[in-house]
Write a protein that holds these residues in place. Sequence first.
Motif, mmCIF file in Angstrom:
data_model
loop_
_atom_site.group_PDB
_atom_site.id
_atom_site.type_symbol
_atom_site.label_atom_id
_atom_site.label_comp_id
_atom_site.label_asym_id
_atom_site.label_seq_id
_atom_site.Cartn_x
_atom_site.Cartn_y
_atom_site.Cartn_z
ATOM 1 N N ARG A 84 0.813 -1.228 0.000
ATOM 2 C CA ARG A 84 0.000 0.000 0.000
ATOM 3 C C ARG A 84 0.840 1.270 0.000
ATOM 4 N N GLU A 85 2.079 1.150 -0.400
ATOM 5 C CA GLU A 85 2.961 2.328 -0.482
ATOM 6 C C GLU A 85 3.470 2.475 -1.912
ATOM 7 N N LEU A 86 3.388 3.683 -2.435
ATOM 8 C CA LEU A 86 3.822 3.946 -3.803
ATOM 9 C C LEU A 86 5.345 4.059 -3.855
ATOM 10 N N VAL A 87 5.984 3.221 -4.666
ATOM 11 C CA VAL A 87 7.425 3.295 -4.901
ATOM 12 C C VAL A 87 7.609 3.947 -6.270
ATOM 13 N N THR A 88 7.954 5.228 -6.275
ATOM 14 C CA THR A 88 8.002 5.970 -7.539
ATOM 15 C C THR A 88 9.209 5.603 -8.383
ATOM 16 N N ARG A 89 10.281 5.128 -7.724
ATOM 17 C CA ARG A 89 11.475 4.728 -8.467
ATOM 18 C C ARG A 89 11.702 3.229 -8.300
ATOM 19 N N GLY A 90 11.129 2.458 -9.206
ATOM 20 C CA GLY A 90 11.319 1.014 -9.184
ATOM 21 C C GLY A 90 12.520 0.569 -9.985
ATOM 22 N N MET A 91 13.090 1.475 -10.768
ATOM 23 C CA MET A 91 14.254 1.148 -11.588
ATOM 24 C C MET A 91 15.449 0.809 -10.703
ATOM 25 N N LEU A 92 16.155 -0.245 -11.051
ATOM 26 C CA LEU A 92 17.255 -0.702 -10.211
ATOM 27 C C LEU A 92 18.504 0.169 -10.361
ATOM 28 N N ASP A 93 19.225 0.266 -9.247
ATOM 29 C CA ASP A 93 20.507 0.966 -9.163
ATOM 30 C C ASP A 93 21.479 -0.065 -8.576
ATOM 31 N N VAL A 94 22.352 -0.630 -9.415
ATOM 32 C CA VAL A 94 23.133 -1.810 -9.048
ATOM 33 C C VAL A 94 24.626 -1.572 -9.272
ATOM 34 N N LEU A 95 25.446 -2.103 -8.362
ATOM 35 C CA LEU A 95 26.903 -2.012 -8.468
ATOM 36 C C LEU A 95 27.499 -3.408 -8.665
ATOM 37 N N VAL A 96 28.396 -3.529 -9.651
ATOM 38 C CA VAL A 96 29.213 -4.737 -9.813
ATOM 39 C C VAL A 96 30.665 -4.301 -9.663
ATOM 40 N N LEU A 97 31.318 -4.780 -8.611
ATOM 41 C CA LEU A 97 32.675 -4.357 -8.269
ATOM 42 C C LEU A 97 33.584 -5.574 -8.244
ATOM 43 N N GLY A 98 34.745 -5.466 -8.881
ATOM 44 C CA GLY A 98 35.647 -6.610 -8.827
ATOM 45 C C GLY A 98 36.916 -6.415 -9.617
ATOM 46 N N ASP A 99 37.692 -7.483 -9.660
ATOM 47 C CA ASP A 99 38.983 -7.458 -10.334
ATOM 48 C C ASP A 99 38.821 -7.320 -11.845
ATOM 49 N N THR A 100 39.907 -6.868 -12.486
ATOM 50 C CA THR A 100 39.942 -6.808 -13.944
ATOM 51 C C THR A 100 39.881 -8.221 -14.520
ATOM 52 N N ARG A 101 39.284 -8.337 -15.703
ATOM 53 C CA ARG A 101 39.213 -9.608 -16.438
ATOM 54 C C ARG A 101 38.336 -10.645 -15.751
ATOM 55 N N CYS A 102 37.267 -10.167 -15.097
ATOM 56 C CA CYS A 102 36.308 -11.101 -14.491
ATOM 57 C C CYS A 102 35.022 -11.207 -15.298
ATOM 58 N N GLY A 103 34.924 -10.440 -16.376
ATOM 59 C CA GLY A 103 33.761 -10.528 -17.247
ATOM 60 C C GLY A 103 32.707 -9.463 -17.032
ATOM 61 N N LYS A 104 32.941 -8.494 -16.125
ATOM 62 C CA LYS A 104 31.947 -7.440 -15.860
ATOM 63 C C LYS A 104 31.561 -6.708 -17.143
ATOM 64 N N GLY A 105 32.583 -6.173 -17.800
ATOM 65 C CA GLY A 105 32.342 -5.393 -19.011
ATOM 66 C C GLY A 105 31.875 -6.255 -20.168
ATOM 67 N N ARG A 106 32.441 -7.464 -20.311
ATOM 68 C CA ARG A 106 32.091 -8.345 -21.430
ATOM 69 C C ARG A 106 30.620 -8.763 -21.374
ATOM 70 N N VAL A 107 30.158 -9.166 -20.181
ATOM 71 C CA VAL A 107 28.763 -9.560 -20.027
ATOM 72 C C VAL A 107 27.838 -8.387 -20.349
ATOM 73 N N THR A 108 28.143 -7.227 -19.783
ATOM 74 C CA THR A 108 27.291 -6.051 -19.978
ATOM 75 C C THR A 108 27.260 -5.612 -21.436
ATOM 76 N N GLU A 109 28.435 -5.472 -22.052
ATOM 77 C CA GLU A 109 28.496 -5.028 -23.448
ATOM 78 C C GLU A 109 27.820 -6.026 -24.382
#
Length: 275
Positions: A56-81
């Motif tokens: 019964r409460e209006l959530v005006t911002r349902g869009m996610l705000d997410v952080l992926v933090l980690g070492d280089t060459r773990c696939g963060k950028g490759r998966v996203t791109e």
Amino acid sequence: DLLSIFKVPKGVTVFDHLTMIARWMSSRVTKIRQRDDLHMIVDLVFHSVSGFTFNRELVTRGMLDVLVLGDTRCGKGRVTESLIKYYGLGAVASGENCSFAGLIGGLQQAGTRWLVTWGMVPLNNGRMVVIDEASALTTDEIGHMSRVRSEGVAEIAKIIHESTQANTRLLWLSNPRSGRPMATYNAGVEAIRELIGAAEDVSRFDMALTVATNEVDSSIINTLAEDSPDTTHISQEAARSLILWTWSRNRDQVIFSDKATEEILAQAVKLGEQY
């Protein structure tokens, strides 16, 4: 009919269904192996709705705000791109665009007048922006993005004052600010606190994921690609259509059952007690 492949089959949990989709993406789209959690968390940002009513409460911002933090060459950028290319949706801010002016906006002088030039986040209102190399932002600049992240409003308050809608899905990708390997931290959240700064800015993330190089064996990463029967084919047309359908939902079309609401509240209490 096109989107029926995304329905959860009877007898299968939602999590297992998401895992199946993540493994299909890994095999057919990104080629990044044994990173189901990474595929899922990136995909959930794409598929987050604009707003909803919960308990019964209006959530005006349902869009996610997410952080992926980690070492280089773990696939963060490759998966996203790879997913951005496959879906044909989403914008990436990196390099010189990964600054407060590039993300939110700034002022330019034209003769005797000052004009506001809006950055990538407000220009993609209602869509999705990936903030790559987030460690290029200072903790102060991240703090200045508070209103964008909490209310979906971009604001310039300098010589002139202007504001505009910036209700945008956000996915932050970053290496540790210190440059240390993730394995040297006692817990991943320590690297998050170091990167973001103030506790209130950390708390604005809906989810965070840390990835480290030692989590997937090198022999698995470096294996020959094999042709395997594609029993769960998800076409580009279907994948893109699902996201656009999700983005077009209004808050009255997102419905939580009483049982789901009770479970979410119970898990919120459990999470609060644990942390």
